[in-house]
Design an enzyme around this catalytic site. Sequence first.
Site, mmCIF file in Angstrom:
data_model
loop_
_atom_site.group_PDB
_atom_site.id
_atom_site.type_symbol
_atom_site.label_atom_id
_atom_site.label_comp_id
_atom_site.label_asym_id
_atom_site.label_seq_id
_atom_site.Cartn_x
_atom_site.Cartn_y
_atom_site.Cartn_z
ATOM 1 N N THR A 185 -0.772 -5.687 -17.042
ATOM 2 C CA THR A 185 0.561 -5.205 -16.348
ATOM 3 C C THR A 185 -0.013 -3.745 -15.594
ATOM 4 O O THR A 185 0.422 -2.741 -15.070
ATOM 5 C CB THR A 185 1.312 -4.885 -17.237
ATOM 6 O OG1 THR A 185 1.768 -6.385 -17.519
ATOM 7 C CG2 THR A 185 2.258 -4.135 -17.179
ATOM 8 N N GLU A 215 2.767 -12.714 -12.415
ATOM 9 C CA GLU A 215 2.577 -13.362 -12.683
ATOM 10 C C GLU A 215 2.394 -15.144 -12.145
ATOM 11 O O GLU A 215 3.995 -15.871 -12.242
ATOM 12 C CB GLU A 215 4.096 -14.236 -13.969
ATOM 13 C CG GLU A 215 4.131 -13.236 -14.947
ATOM 14 C CD GLU A 215 3.951 -13.157 -16.202
ATOM 15 O OE1 GLU A 215 2.979 -14.540 -16.430
ATOM 16 O OE2 GLU A 215 3.888 -12.408 -17.224
ATOM 17 N N GLN A 249 -1.134 -20.187 -18.549
ATOM 18 C CA GLN A 249 0.171 -19.853 -19.661
ATOM 19 C C GLN A 249 1.532 -20.000 -18.176
ATOM 20 O O GLN A 249 2.104 -19.061 -18.546
ATOM 21 C CB GLN A 249 -0.275 -18.334 -19.159
ATOM 22 C CG GLN A 249 -0.418 -17.574 -20.594
ATOM 23 C CD GLN A 249 -0.470 -15.956 -20.931
ATOM 24 O OE1 GLN A 249 0.514 -15.905 -21.570
ATOM 25 N NE2 GLN A 249 -1.507 -15.169 -20.715
ATOM 26 N N ARG A 253 -0.355 -15.235 -29.051
ATOM 27 C CA ARG A 253 0.434 -13.792 -29.513
ATOM 28 C C ARG A 253 0.295 -13.617 -30.517
ATOM 29 O O ARG A 253 1.050 -12.501 -30.744
ATOM 30 C CB ARG A 253 2.326 -14.255 -30.019
ATOM 31 C CG ARG A 253 2.810 -15.732 -28.570
ATOM 32 C CD ARG A 253 3.300 -14.274 -27.118
ATOM 33 N NE ARG A 253 2.101 -15.444 -26.588
ATOM 34 C CZ ARG A 253 1.202 -14.552 -25.544
ATOM 35 N NH1 ARG A 253 1.915 -13.592 -24.656
ATOM 36 N NH2 ARG A 253 0.544 -15.119 -24.872
#
Length: 669
Positions: A31, A217, A247, A604
């Site tokens: 990002t 994404e 992912q 995560r």
Amino acid sequence: MSPKLNPQQLAAVKTVDRPLLVLAGAGSGKTRVITEKIAYLVQQGTPARHIAAVTFTNKAAREMKSRVGRLIDDKQSRGLRVSTFHSLGLDILRKEHKALGYKAAITLFDEQDKLSLLKQLIGHGADGCDIDAAESYNHKIGQWKNAFVSPEQALNRAEDAETAAAARLYHQFNRSLKAYNAVDFDDLIGLPVELFQQHPDILQKWQNRIRYLLVDEYQDTNITQYQLVRALAGSLGRFTVVGDDDQSIYAWRGAQPENLSQLQKDYNRLQVIKLEQNYRSAGRILKVANQLIANNPHTFEKKLWSELGYGEPLRVLSHKNDLAEAKQITAEIIHHRFKTGGSYGDYAILYRGNHQSRLFEKELRENNVPYFISGSASFFSYAEIKDVLAYLRLLVNADDDAAFLRVINTPRREIGPTTLEKLGAYANERHISLFRACSEFGLQQRLSEKSVQRLTKFCDWLREKALKIERGDTFAEIEKMIDEIHYPQWLDENSKTPASAERKLKNVYELIEWLRRIAGKEEGREQSLAEVIAKVMLLDILDRNQEEEAGDQVSLMTLHAAKGLEFPHVFLIGMEENLLPHQNSIETGNIEEERRLAYVGITRAQQTLTFSYCTHRKRYGELAECEPSRFLSELPEEDLEWANRKQLAPEEIKQRGKASLAALKSMLA
């Protein structure tokens, strides 16, 4: 430009003269690369109004926008477009509606609207279709739209009678949507692509408007989204796409990780930059993640690494059943939090399916541990709430076509989809709302006398009711209306159990009570129903867009919902065959996507990661034997600690006793 970018991030930001694919591993600062790149483009002279960044969720778009706001000032960022794919598509449709033959106020159908339309079409004789399979037709139509397959193509390719019937239903469904001046969620991408293919002049206008495109994404794009990117980016390929094939976990929504390698075929000048430095997790967690995902085939190889130290071994807990699993993990969280002095917000429990959360909720509640379930349904998403709000919207604005379509047959008034399609077509030609079209003389030439009578009866009732609400006790009239339309009986007939119907009716009265409170809130005067409904519709949109913040609570969520998030301590539960990997995926040979899901779960974790599985688990009320997940055997043995295999050392037992005593004392204090 911030000096803290690493060399690969910096290269990704500064590459603007050729199409760019950034392969961004988990936690590698993607990002940041996108936001820094937007700022760099503006500083290099591209006006912000000619830059568009697209992503998949409103939350991601908001986050991106606020980060850009910290890098360039308001004046420089004026006109910058940061949105979801679907918002961009809706914007294109609203501006170009005439070219596609739509009226200005396009209505958006959600999943429930689509289902009720499909059920109406099937109920009125859609050839060869079964009303009980409405959900699967809906899914099939969505798949066709995402793969950019028209109803005609679907019918030509149909290999059996069932698929042919679904393709004919797809054709009727699209025709009805058009007649209602409506589109569904998938059309927001498909129709702009169609528009650009049919109108090169309009495409050129949008290519001039969007001179640089950034896509986040990218591995989650489907065929139609890729077509939209290609159309807007043009042959020069003025784009940066950022994604991670490891992912890609949305195949069931049509996502195509193959779109990453497709770029190389379509753009021979494509540059690929890999972001492999991870800023989130300890080295050991990344080593385990790398080894797991290496079992999947790759077009692009990459290996995550970190400067955050090696970290503790990853623990594996086994339990005799799912109740023991919930009890032990709750105890582990309480114990670990007291030992480290952390907060509940540092812990996440991740699972493959929503049903796995129930026992954990019970245990956490009984132990007074605050928790938060991500992705639970919004009050506004219940069908009964949408029904009543649609009636109220129509009472304050009879020209609201979406509301008209929602309530005209809820409860049933014997007004079929053919009648509504003809009404919609007539209203479109005359450029008026469906409600106004009902009272026009010209409509009588199109419809049978009976159909016109039913429509007229509904519209007369609506006018009369609106007048009573305006002049009388608004909320008493609304409660009367619920009975007049026989809504309680409708709920009884359409709910699976009497208890479910009762709960839905309770929701309806809770909504009315809540609206009554909102109306009385303004000082000195009661607000009109129109003012209240305008407030509520905005609240509804905000409610759908806002991602609730967990605060100091343990997070419970599915692996799909956890993507993009991070937590100091993660418990990945249900590591069993038929759960992760899921039984459906085993049967359909889709183990690779399940492995990517496990990889998402592992990455995560920032500091500690605990896997957990059961030897027995309740399935459909029966206790069934379980096998540990094959993924556990793919992990490096030397980095795992199988906690339940060994006895705890006496010292550890003593420490745990002390911590529990301390916890008890502080609670009593």
